[in-house]
Design a protein around this motif. Sequence first.
Motif, PDB file in Angstrom:
ATOM      1  N   GLU A   1      -4.997  -4.602 -11.868  1.00  0.00           N
ATOM      2  CA  GLU A   1      -4.940  -3.339 -11.139  1.00  0.00           C
ATOM      3  C   GLU A   1      -3.687  -2.595 -11.574  1.00  0.00           C
ATOM      4  N   ARG A   2      -3.829  -1.306 -11.842  1.00  0.00           N
ATOM      5  CA  ARG A   2      -2.666  -0.503 -12.222  1.00  0.00           C
ATOM      6  C   ARG A   2      -1.817  -0.252 -10.985  1.00  0.00           C
ATOM      7  N   LEU A   3      -0.550  -0.711 -11.032  1.00  0.00           N
ATOM      8  CA  LEU A   3       0.339  -0.586  -9.886  1.00  0.00           C
ATOM      9  C   LEU A   3       1.050   0.764  -9.863  1.00  0.00           C
ATOM     10  N   GLY A   4       1.672   1.129 -10.972  1.00  0.00           N
ATOM     11  CA  GLY A   4       2.408   2.394 -11.009  1.00  0.00           C
ATOM     12  C   GLY A   4       3.325   2.435 -12.209  1.00  0.00           C
ATOM     13  N   LEU A   5       4.181   3.439 -12.239  1.00  0.00           N
ATOM     14  CA  LEU A   5       5.112   3.651 -13.347  1.00  0.00           C
ATOM     15  C   LEU A   5       6.459   3.024 -13.030  1.00  0.00           C
ATOM     16  N   LEU A   6       7.097   2.523 -14.087  1.00  0.00           N
ATOM     17  CA  LEU A   6       8.418   1.906 -13.934  1.00  0.00           C
ATOM     18  C   LEU A   6       9.221   2.210 -15.191  1.00  0.00           C
ATOM     19  N   ARG A   7      10.471   2.498 -15.023  1.00  0.00           N
ATOM     20  CA  ARG A   7      11.331   2.846 -16.160  1.00  0.00           C
ATOM     21  C   ARG A   7      11.711   1.596 -16.933  1.00  0.00           C
ATOM     22  N   ASN A   8      11.591   1.702 -18.252  1.00  0.00           N
ATOM     23  CA  ASN A   8      12.007   0.616 -19.134  1.00  0.00           C
ATOM     24  C   ASN A   8      13.476   0.800 -19.469  1.00  0.00           C
TER      25      ASN A   8
ATOM     26  N   PHE B   1      -7.948  -7.447  -2.610  1.00  0.00           N
ATOM     27  CA  PHE B   1      -6.541  -7.822  -2.675  1.00  0.00           C
ATOM     28  C   PHE B   1      -5.757  -6.930  -3.625  1.00  0.00           C
ATOM     29  N   VAL B   2      -6.348  -6.505  -4.737  1.00  0.00           N
ATOM     30  CA  VAL B   2      -5.594  -5.678  -5.671  1.00  0.00           C
ATOM     31  C   VAL B   2      -5.222  -4.338  -5.028  1.00  0.00           C
ATOM     32  N   GLN B   3      -6.100  -3.812  -4.202  1.00  0.00           N
ATOM     33  CA  GLN B   3      -5.756  -2.583  -3.484  1.00  0.00           C
ATOM     34  C   GLN B   3      -4.675  -2.858  -2.443  1.00  0.00           C
ATOM     35  N   TYR B   4      -4.788  -3.998  -1.788  1.00  0.00           N
ATOM     36  CA  TYR B   4      -3.790  -4.370  -0.785  1.00  0.00           C
ATOM     37  C   TYR B   4      -2.415  -4.556  -1.443  1.00  0.00           C
ATOM     38  N   ALA B   5      -2.380  -5.177  -2.612  1.00  0.00           N
ATOM     39  CA  ALA B   5      -1.108  -5.409  -3.292  1.00  0.00           C
ATOM     40  C   ALA B   5      -0.466  -4.090  -3.724  1.00  0.00           C
ATOM     41  N   ARG B   6      -1.255  -3.154  -4.189  1.00  0.00           N
ATOM     42  CA  ARG B   6      -0.686  -1.867  -4.588  1.00  0.00           C
ATOM     43  C   ARG B   6      -0.135  -1.104  -3.389  1.00  0.00           C
ATOM     44  N   GLY B   7      -0.832  -1.161  -2.267  1.00  0.00           N
ATOM     45  CA  GLY B   7      -0.379  -0.402  -1.104  1.00  0.00           C
ATOM     46  C   GLY B   7       0.754  -1.054  -0.351  1.00  0.00           C
ATOM     47  N   ARG B   8       0.772  -2.408  -0.284  1.00  0.00           N
ATOM     48  CA  ARG B   8       1.778  -3.090   0.526  1.00  0.00           C
ATOM     49  C   ARG B   8       2.973  -3.595  -0.269  1.00  0.00           C
ATOM     50  N   PHE B   9       2.784  -3.851  -1.563  1.00  0.00           N
ATOM     51  CA  PHE B   9       3.901  -4.366  -2.366  1.00  0.00           C
ATOM     52  C   PHE B   9       4.539  -3.279  -3.218  1.00  0.00           C
ATOM     53  N   TRP B  10       3.711  -2.519  -3.943  1.00  0.00           N
ATOM     54  CA  TRP B  10       4.285  -1.584  -4.908  1.00  0.00           C
ATOM     55  C   TRP B  10       4.717  -0.277  -4.259  1.00  0.00           C
ATOM     56  N   LYS B  11       3.837   0.341  -3.491  1.00  0.00           N
ATOM     57  CA  LYS B  11       4.179   1.628  -2.895  1.00  0.00           C
ATOM     58  C   LYS B  11       5.281   1.449  -1.848  1.00  0.00           C
ATOM     59  N   GLY B  12       6.322   2.240  -1.998  1.00  0.00           N
ATOM     60  CA  GLY B  12       7.462   2.136  -1.085  1.00  0.00           C
ATOM     61  C   GLY B  12       8.483   1.108  -1.506  1.00  0.00           C
ATOM     62  N   GLY B  13       8.191   0.310  -2.551  1.00  0.00           N
ATOM     63  CA  GLY B  13       9.145  -0.685  -3.025  1.00  0.00           C
ATOM     64  C   GLY B  13      10.133  -0.101  -4.006  1.00  0.00           C
ATOM     65  N   THR B  14      11.224  -0.811  -4.221  1.00  0.00           N
ATOM     66  CA  THR B  14      12.273  -0.409  -5.153  1.00  0.00           C
ATOM     67  C   THR B  14      12.445  -1.513  -6.178  1.00  0.00           C
TER      68      THR B  14
END
Length: 535
Positions: free
Chosen positions: A159-166, A270-283
């Motif tokens: 599942e594509r989580l989001g963008l992150l700086r390299n 679960f992949v949708q749950y992981a994107r919403g609860r782990f990635w979004k709003g995380g640092t």
Amino acid sequence: MGYRELSRMEIVEVVRRWQVGESQRAIARASGVARETVKKYLRAAEELGLAANGPPPTEDQVVRLVQVGRVVSAPRTWASPQADRLDPYREQITTWLQDEQLQLTRVQELLGHHGLHIPYTTLERFVWRLGYRPRQGRRGDTVRMAPTPPGEVAEMDFERLGLLRNPETGRRQWIWGLSITLTYSRHSFLWPLVHQTVEATIEGLEKAWTFFQGCPKRLVLDNFPAAVAGTDPLNPRPTRAFMEYSQARGLLLDPARVRRPKDKPQIERFVQYARGRFWKGGTFVDLDDARRQAGPWCLEVAGQRVHGTTRQLPLVVFEDEERAHLLPYDGIPYDVPLWKDVTVHPDHHVSVQYALYSAPSTTCPPGTKLEARCDRDLVKLYKAGALVKIHPRKPKGGRSTDADDYPPERTAYAMRAPDRLVRQAVALGPQIGQFAERLLDAPFPWSKLRQGQRLLRLAERYTPERLDAACARALGFDLVDVRRLERILVLALEHEGQPAPPAEQRVQPLPSGRFARPGAAFDHRFAESPVEIQP
């Protein structure tokens, strides 16, 4: 209603799957046979004395199963007492759905306001009978599958989580989440990564088995190119790298079909749950930081939530009921191999990962097709499944050559091995060996290798005995020149000035004139003054 007559092999396959413990629904889905037809043949099989865990059918039983009457099941009916209560509201329900575009749940509420309290599933079946599909793209029933045994199945998806700086390049890159869920306990693991390559995916799976402290017996794969060779909807085949990995870990691979989320339903949510609860709003600082945070999140958040389906804590169910049923995991990181089809080049080498490796010329001449397996330490070459050569792994631009892989007549020159050429010369004659030693006694002996090869060829053309005598004559005059040595043989001067040997020691007659005379002897321009051949 029409029917399709089953062949003998299809009937045997239905019985075989039934005897290994598959359900009727699973048999129908795997074989493409209607479930009612499966039920009919299994009922006939029981009447013939076959049992679910018994021996396979005999030839007579198979013949009798083939002859079973081709009676099909009655058409499925949707009528029920509850559905009959909806008939007076047929026009109103049609208006709500088609004209007002109301959701089916809202229709259920409005019917309740009219004093008709009806179950949602009954209302849904009723509107299907009217020819209306409330959900876009819906093609059939959705049923709740029976739970799998503990430790039996795990499902994997990306599942594509989001963008992150390299931090190395300073550019933003897409981060994917590799998710693995144990279908019994719903305990899950998340591993962020950048590429869906074989190496990156197997690294994530290895982290998952470390997290679970064991491996499931069957892994339902997402259909992606690194794991599945092609997109065959009926018979998806894992790639060689993934097949070998499953054999090393004792897993059975079950690739899902393309764009068929129902093949792995537990992991889709679960992949949708992981994107919403782990990635979004995380640092996250970088990819490594995201991976460090993913493990505790899987234990403390995802593992401790009340699952919407089971209404239990996944981590608790895993610890109490499933952990003990997983396959053992040794914890040794798997060395990911690379398989490649290669062709032997004219120089008796193959190219693997920009490095060269020799192949035996006796069994693998140039043009031979081989399979190369490359891991961290070794490169193995296979011909028709048989191992033919093993080399140590070399870096890009490197070369691993075994001198014995070359043809014998090319080894010394190809390997730049003066000592090997001298040994070959000594085997032909002592004077030839001494001539070769004198010839190669130079600061750069490999610059004389071509002359050394020419020396060995002279023995094939003029016999070793004559060459040995010619070398003795040349060394007597301190003449170390292969071209002039050949001139001695052409003019047959190797015995000039020496007493005639006894009859039993005399040299054999000269070879044909083509070898015993110079080329000028065959030129018409020299016909008036032929060259005399010394006896």
